[in-house]
Design a protein around this motif. Sequence first.
Motif: not given
Length: 401
Positions: A71-88
Amino acid sequence: MNKGIKLHWLLIGVFLVNFGNSFVWPLTTVYIHNQLHHSLTVAGVVILFYSGANVVGSYFAGNLFDQHNPQHLMLWGLIGAVITMLIMVFENGWPIYPVMLTLVGFFNGWLVTLHNSYGTMTTNADGRYVFNMIYFANNLGMVCATSAVGPLYQWTHNQVGPLFLITVILYSLFSVLVFFFYRVPVQGQSSAHHEKMASQLKKTDDIKLPHANSSIIWTLSISLCIVWILYTQWSSNLSVYLTGMGMTMTNYSMLWTVNGLMIVFLQPIMNVVNRYIKHDYLKIYIGITTIGLSFVTLIVGRVYWWFVAGMVVLTLGEILVFPTIPAIINQLSPNDVKGHFQGILNALISLGKAIGPVFGGIMIEHTSYQLLFDLCLVSLIVIVVVTALMISKMSDKTVEY
């Protein structure tokens, strides 16, 4: 004792991730070429980095799944994806776009691998059914996204920022689901378990795969890699070809809607067909030949309905080939090394997906689209002949496990 994840929550997550991801990949080539004004070769290199990062993300997520809280791994991956795409959403020019897209590839590979790993932990469902449903949810997400991405891209006047914002919203929604419903912590691994695993790995090294099995496994794996190099011309360079002929991105995205809908509706039928047609190699020959015939429509097509017909033919071939080759390799692999050979196959598939756009871009810029399509057709015919010759020579000597 830990409870597994409910299948419906897993499938909703698969749907949301693939829905969001399908707002990204159909636009990459045409956006880089038409809006950022770079060559098709450059667009291919960007996709190469995206695909390579996808493989890296998959590798790390798979290795970490058994040792850490998923669950933690999934959340960290989602946080990273959201931050990256928010920049884009706000910064999508050159060179920030390819850099951020590479990070998106890493996190998408991370999330997809974790979903497949979660699939082994579902409750009250047979494993084969679970992965069939994951495949179904993936394609359903793609259908929904590709139906919308073309019209939205035109509506936003060829800007990708609003589309990335939609993906951010979808991933954020998925994060909430993960927080509440993906609580499947991995129990601590005992030292006895580690000793057992070490013993199995040592045993695996001593396994001798029959020569005939090895020859067919490598032939099929390399063949599928080449098929993917050619198949990716549909998912990358064709978007620029169609828009250059005066068609719209909506026209292009609808082709992938056709692809996804056909897979969703034909997959249950194929499950029935597989019960009666036991000659798996025949399905491969027919499937690769059919994929080759799809390029005939690109060679002669000048109106949109030719390309729709081509996508129908391509999808029929895809349905025959893509699920069958992993199944054959599974049958030819000893139980203790099935994962090893599936890993080799997946690595070669990823390699094909990465090389394809670059190869196509170079061919188009130095020759023409027509020569590229001709080469794809001829190459697929050669693959069928070589594969058939190898299998006819070796199939009687194979051992199935």
